[in-house]
Design an enzyme around this catalytic site. Structure first.
Site, PDB file in Angstrom:
ATOM      1  N   GLY A  49       4.395   4.938   6.736  1.00  0.00           N
ATOM      2  CA  GLY A  49       3.280   4.283   6.075  1.00  0.00           C
ATOM      3  C   GLY A  49       2.158   4.009   7.054  1.00  0.00           C
ATOM      4  CB  CYS A  50      -0.433   1.351   7.110  1.00  0.00           C
ATOM      5  SG  CYS A  50      -1.786   0.758   8.137  1.00  0.00           S
ATOM      6  CG  PHE A  51      -1.256   4.976  12.084  1.00  0.00           C
ATOM      7  CD1 PHE A  51      -2.317   4.142  11.786  1.00  0.00           C
ATOM      8  CD2 PHE A  51      -1.543   6.308  12.422  1.00  0.00           C
ATOM      9  CE1 PHE A  51      -3.630   4.591  11.837  1.00  0.00           C
ATOM     10  CE2 PHE A  51      -2.849   6.773  12.463  1.00  0.00           C
ATOM     11  CZ  PHE A  51      -3.887   5.896  12.172  1.00  0.00           C
ATOM     12  CD1 TRP A  52      -4.020   1.010  12.493  1.00  0.00           C
ATOM     13  CD2 TRP A  52      -4.613  -0.216  10.704  1.00  0.00           C
ATOM     14  NE1 TRP A  52      -5.251   1.449  12.071  1.00  0.00           N
ATOM     15  CE2 TRP A  52      -5.647   0.720  10.994  1.00  0.00           C
ATOM     16  CE3 TRP A  52      -4.763  -1.093   9.640  1.00  0.00           C
ATOM     17  CZ2 TRP A  52      -6.810   0.792  10.224  1.00  0.00           C
ATOM     18  CZ3 TRP A  52      -5.921  -1.029   8.873  1.00  0.00           C
ATOM     19  CH2 TRP A  52      -6.941  -0.098   9.168  1.00  0.00           C
TER      20      TRP A  52
END
Length: 210
Positions: A49-52
């Site tokens: 998912g979102c890599f942050w």
């Protein structure tokens, strides 16, 4: 084009000739260059998912030497974040995790991966919808591949017992699969933006339940 369908190579964006991250670039937490090599280390590539938020999860894990975010598994060379978000590059948002196997095991890294997102959602994580948010593992060694496959099987049984469906995580060797570093603003994003968007879609199911 449906953003939950992997683009075909012939329909992928053409991309660019130069990397989007200008080197040298230094990790905002460790101070190391992102292209630094570590003797005796291993590297694995994880899309969840979102890599942050995923990146922060691993840079705070004992035994992890370095993390970087980028794009992997697609067709467009040197893609930009904006291009990846169109779904027309085929890439997944990916965290490159370099670790010291004498300090942290591959199984520990993979346990953190499986337990900190929902690997049954296919081309999405929560409200983030599209192929860039799919669950995937690219392994640098056959030992990593075997560990990932084994843990996937164990976690599948636990998820089924908890009422979840089939795991959609794709597991493959990284041989010949290019990892493109993302732009500077995405590296250690939550270090610069501690209140930034950082959803965790963990199921609450643990591998230790087996």
């Amino acid at each position: 084009m449906n953003k939950t369908d992997i683009v075909s190579p012939e329909n992928a964006l053409p991309g660019g000739h130069t990397p989007v991250l200008v080197m040298p670039f230094f990790h905002r937490v460790t101070g190391d260059r992102l292209d630094r090599s570590f003797s005796g280390s291993e590297t694995i590539y994880l899309a969840m998912g979102c890599f942050w938020g995923a990146k922060k999860l691993f840079w705070t894990t004992d035994g992890v030497l370095q993390t970087a975010v980028g794009y992997m598994g697609g067709f467009t060379p040197n893609p930009t974040y904006r291009e990846v978000c169109t779904g027309r590059t085929g890439h997944a948002e990916t965290v490159r995790v370099t670790y010291d196997p004498s300090q942290v095991s591959t199984e520990t890294i993979l346990t953190a991966f499986f337990e900190n997102h929902d690997p049954t959602q296919g081309m999405r994580q929560g409200n983030d919808v599209g192929t860039q948010y799919r669950s995937a593992i690219w392994c640098s060694t056959t030992e990593q591949f075997m560990a990932a496959t084994t843990l996937k099987g164990t976690f599948q049984a636990n998820l089924l017992n908890a009422g979840y469906g089939a795991i959609t995580t794709a597991i493959s060797l990284a041989n010949g699969v290019e990892f493109y570093l993302a732009e500077a603003e995405h590296q250690q994003y939550l270090e610069e933006n501690p209140s930034g968007y950082c959803p965790v879609h963990a199921t609450g199911v643990c591998l230790a339940n087996s």
